[in-house]
Write an enzyme that holds these catalytic residues in place. Structure first.
Site, PDB file in Angstrom:
ATOM      1  N   ARG A 111       4.249 -40.698  30.176  1.00  0.00           N
ATOM      2  CA  ARG A 111       5.387 -42.336  30.350  1.00  0.00           C
ATOM      3  C   ARG A 111       6.291 -41.737  31.536  1.00  0.00           C
ATOM      4  O   ARG A 111       7.562 -42.091  31.516  1.00  0.00           O
ATOM      5  CB  ARG A 111       6.227 -41.446  28.844  1.00  0.00           C
ATOM      6  N   GLU A 113      12.401 -41.479  26.037  1.00  0.00           N
ATOM      7  CA  GLU A 113      11.864 -42.532  26.572  1.00  0.00           C
ATOM      8  C   GLU A 113      12.126 -43.572  26.786  1.00  0.00           C
ATOM      9  O   GLU A 113      11.737 -44.595  27.796  1.00  0.00           O
ATOM     10  CB  GLU A 113      10.431 -42.288  25.277  1.00  0.00           C
ATOM     11  N   SER A 146       9.493 -45.367  19.303  1.00  0.00           N
ATOM     12  CA  SER A 146      10.023 -43.883  19.497  1.00  0.00           C
ATOM     13  C   SER A 146      11.111 -43.228  20.996  1.00  0.00           C
ATOM     14  O   SER A 146      11.282 -43.804  21.637  1.00  0.00           O
ATOM     15  CB  SER A 146       8.518 -43.077  20.864  1.00  0.00           C
TER      16      SER A 146
HETATM   17  C1  LIG Z   1       8.260 -50.558  17.300  1.00  0.00           C
HETATM   18  C2  LIG Z   1       7.965 -49.751  18.839  1.00  0.00           C
HETATM   19  C3  LIG Z   1       6.251 -49.013  18.880  1.00  0.00           C
HETATM   20  C4  LIG Z   1       6.268 -49.096  19.883  1.00  0.00           C
HETATM   21  N1  LIG Z   1       5.342 -47.647  20.868  1.00  0.00           N
HETATM   22  C5  LIG Z   1       4.720 -47.645  21.834  1.00  0.00           C
HETATM   23  C6  LIG Z   1       3.931 -46.347  22.038  1.00  0.00           C
HETATM   24  O1  LIG Z   1       3.045 -46.021  20.679  1.00  0.00           O
HETATM   25  N2  LIG Z   1       3.485 -46.769  23.001  1.00  0.00           N
HETATM   26  C7  LIG Z   1       4.105 -46.815  24.079  1.00  0.00           C
HETATM   27  O2  LIG Z   1       4.117 -46.545  25.421  1.00  0.00           O
HETATM   28  N3  LIG Z   1       5.614 -47.587  23.990  1.00  0.00           N
HETATM   29  C8  LIG Z   1       5.507 -48.309  23.232  1.00  0.00           C
HETATM   30  N4  LIG Z   1       6.978 -48.678  22.572  1.00  0.00           N
HETATM   31  C9  LIG Z   1       7.718 -48.572  23.474  1.00  0.00           C
HETATM   32  C10 LIG Z   1       7.513 -50.146  24.140  1.00  0.00           C
HETATM   33  O3  LIG Z   1       7.033 -51.302  23.738  1.00  0.00           O
HETATM   34  C11 LIG Z   1       6.968 -49.895  25.864  1.00  0.00           C
HETATM   35  O4  LIG Z   1       7.624 -48.850  26.619  1.00  0.00           O
HETATM   36  C12 LIG Z   1       7.006 -50.978  26.048  1.00  0.00           C
HETATM   37  O5  LIG Z   1       6.176 -50.825  27.403  1.00  0.00           O
HETATM   38  C13 LIG Z   1       8.117 -51.758  26.938  1.00  0.00           C
HETATM   39  O6  LIG Z   1       7.933 -52.964  26.962  1.00  0.00           O
HETATM   40  P1  LIG Z   1       9.684 -54.420  27.795  1.00  0.00           P
HETATM   41  O7  LIG Z   1       8.558 -55.568  28.241  1.00  0.00           O
HETATM   42  O8  LIG Z   1       9.518 -54.624  26.163  1.00  0.00           O
HETATM   43  O9  LIG Z   1      10.243 -53.657  28.088  1.00  0.00           O
HETATM   44  P2  LIG Z   1      11.394 -53.672  28.286  1.00  0.00           P
HETATM   45  O10 LIG Z   1      12.051 -53.044  26.690  1.00  0.00           O
HETATM   46  O11 LIG Z   1      11.812 -55.274  28.798  1.00  0.00           O
HETATM   47  O12 LIG Z   1      11.816 -53.016  29.748  1.00  0.00           O
HETATM   48  C14 LIG Z   1      11.390 -51.604  30.209  1.00  0.00           C
HETATM   49  C15 LIG Z   1      12.205 -50.821  31.612  1.00  0.00           C
HETATM   50  O13 LIG Z   1      10.961 -51.467  32.316  1.00  0.00           O
HETATM   51  C16 LIG Z   1      12.223 -52.522  33.250  1.00  0.00           C
HETATM   52  N5  LIG Z   1      11.400 -53.621  33.846  1.00  0.00           N
HETATM   53  C17 LIG Z   1      10.414 -54.788  32.330  1.00  0.00           C
HETATM   54  N6  LIG Z   1       9.618 -55.408  33.065  1.00  0.00           N
HETATM   55  C18 LIG Z   1       9.679 -55.292  34.666  1.00  0.00           C
HETATM   56  C19 LIG Z   1       8.910 -55.347  35.237  1.00  0.00           C
HETATM   57  N7  LIG Z   1       8.066 -57.223  35.209  1.00  0.00           N
HETATM   58  N8  LIG Z   1       8.716 -55.162  36.552  1.00  0.00           N
HETATM   59  C20 LIG Z   1       9.625 -53.892  36.722  1.00  0.00           C
HETATM   60  N9  LIG Z   1      10.095 -53.351  35.703  1.00  0.00           N
HETATM   61  C21 LIG Z   1       9.997 -53.775  34.666  1.00  0.00           C
HETATM   62  C22 LIG Z   1      13.261 -53.056  32.644  1.00  0.00           C
HETATM   63  O14 LIG Z   1      13.894 -52.889  33.290  1.00  0.00           O
HETATM   64  C23 LIG Z   1      13.370 -51.341  31.832  1.00  0.00           C
HETATM   65  O15 LIG Z   1      14.074 -50.193  32.714  1.00  0.00           O
HETATM   66  C24 LIG Z   1       7.139 -49.105  21.053  1.00  0.00           C
HETATM   67  C25 LIG Z   1       8.196 -49.738  21.562  1.00  0.00           C
HETATM   68  C26 LIG Z   1       8.753 -50.242  19.793  1.00  0.00           C
HETATM   69  C27 LIG Z   1       9.860 -51.371  19.476  1.00  0.00           C
END
Ligand SMILES: Cc1cc2nc3c(=O)[nH]c(=O)nc-3n(C[C@H](O)[C@H](O)[C@H](O)COP(=O)(O)OP(=O)(O)OC[C@H]3O[C@@H](n4cnc5c(N)ncnc54)[C@H](O)[C@@H]3O)c2cc1C
Length: 344
Positions: free
Chosen positions: A170, A340, A245
């Site tokens: 992570r 996380e 998580s």
């Molecule tokens: C129900 C659920 C289940 C999940 N299961 C998992 C799992 O199994 N495994 C796992 O690893 N994660 C999991 N996650 C967490 C999440 O889905 C991941 O971390 C995902 O990659 C976040 O993507 P996002 O576009 O929503 O990021 P955001 O929440 O929009 O951003 C997260 C971070 O990344 C930064 N960011 C976003 N996009 C960019 C970009 N293009 N360039 C630079 N920085 C950026 C943001 O500024 C912020 O700091 C889960 C979440 C939920 C709600």
């Protein structure tokens, strides 16, 4: 240079985060291309203030209004950019604003494997390398080839190789030394036509058997099994606010693990280089948090690792609950939990 997309003022972030927190952004803009992003970064109003790149908002907890500019990534595009007939591999490029699961589905439609175990992870492609997303025995880094990112200070587009991303559990350089310095605009994965499926993790093989698939599953079958397992275990943010998580699974030394195991015979643990990884959910459950509700927020009743917003919760209350959980796990087990989720 493309003209800059409109900057909106005082925008509610409620529709843009899966925790369902009603924080506001002082400034907000969407970009659909590298050129639009550069034009935004060149605006004096944007240069002079704090910036937050937003993907699907599925790994964020807003604890207050954001007094800067939120830049929402909407760069699309999915394509195969190269094929290696000898190796039976293909390079797939995805715009950073594509949904991650959309990319998984695209790969499956092209008979390409490697990311089927990461099915249904919410969020965008561009955020996936930030924390090296992982699930069911696979991580982004297993198929990652390179990414493209714009440097916030200069607007320059740069390529990062696998090595340069510094992936860990992570983790990546973008959460460490290069935090808030680059905006990911595109990601390239190397996927396989000669499938090497990983069904050994968790309940994948038993779910495949329940699906009537005893031999030679396809990547599509594995994806379906992972989707079924995830739907049965994890709360859907459309029903109840959460960010998956909330804590990482802590890695402790072998000596510490042996000491705890002598006291708690059923403590689970998985060997990792330099120690043992312990499920944070088990530790939290032992401290009595699972299913507890405090008005609008609490801990999910089926998954102790997931903090939830039952509706109308304040992000600061969820953050305070996370701190209480960390303190109780520290006190009972002498183990430090780390979030996380990105807390803002
Ligand atoms: C129900 C659920 C289940 C999940 N299961 C998992 C799992 O199994 N495994 C796992 O690893 N994660 C999991 N996650 C967490 C999440 O889905 C991941 O971390 C995902 O990659 C976040 O993507 P996002 O576009 O929503 O990021 P955001 O929440 O929009 O951003 C997260 C971070 O990344 C930064 N960011 C976003 N996009 C960019 C970009 N293009 N360039 C630079 N920085 C950026 C943001 O500024 C912020 O700091 C889960 C979440 C939920 C709600």
């Amino acid at each position: 240079m493309a003209s800059a997309p409109a900057l909106e003022h005082h925008v509610s972030l409620l529709p843009y985060n899966t925790f369902g927190i009603d924080a506001k952004a002082r400034l907000f803009a969407r970009f659909r291309s590298v050129e639009e992003l550069r034009a935004l970064l060149a605006l004096p109003e944007v240069q002079q203030t704090e910036k937050l790149v937003l993907g699907g908002g599925s790994n964020l907890l807003f604890t207050q209004d954001f007094d800067g500019v939120v830049l929402k990534n909407e760069i699309t595009g999915l394509e195969i950019i190269a094929q290696d007939e000898a190796q039976d591999t293909a390079l797939v490029r995805a715009g950073a604003g594509e949904s991650w699961h959309g990319l998984v589905q695209y790969a499956l439609s092209q008979n390409l494997s490697g990311i089927e175990n990461l099915s249904l992870i919410p969020g965008t492609v561009g955020a996936a390398p930030l924390q090296n997303i992982g699930a069911y025995g696979a991580e982004l880094k297993d198929t990652f080839d390179h990414l493209e990112a714009v440097e916030i200070s200069s607007g320059q587009l740069r390529t990062f190789t696998h090595e340069q991303c510094g992936f860990g559990y992570r983790e990546s350089v973008f959460k460490g030394p290069l935090r808030n310095q680059y905006i990911v605009t595109g990601v390239v994965l190397q996927l396989r036509r000669k499938h090497q499926l990983n069904v050994s993790y968790g309940a994948i093989s038993t779910t495949l058997a329940d699906m009537g698939i005893e031999t030679e599953p396809t990547p599509h079958d594995v994806s379906e099994a992972v989707i079924q397992i995830r739907r049965s275990k994890l709360p859907d943010p459309a029903q109840i606010g959460n960010a998956g998580s909330f804590f990482k699974n802590p890695e402790i030394s072998q000596a510490k693990y042996d000491e705890l195991k002598a006291q708690y015979a059923d403590l689970p643990g998985y060997p990792v280089p330099g120690g043992v990884k312990v499920p944070a959910a088990w530790l939290i459950e032992q401290c009595g948090w699972k299913g507890r509700r405090f008005g609008a927020h609490g801990v999910h009743d089926r998954q102790a690792l997931v903090l939830v917003n039952h509706g109308g919760a304040q992000g600061s209350a969820i953050r305070d609950l996370a701190h209480e959980i960390i303190a109780s796990v520290r006190e009972k087990f002498g183990v430090e939990l780390h979030p996380e989720v990105n807390i803002l």
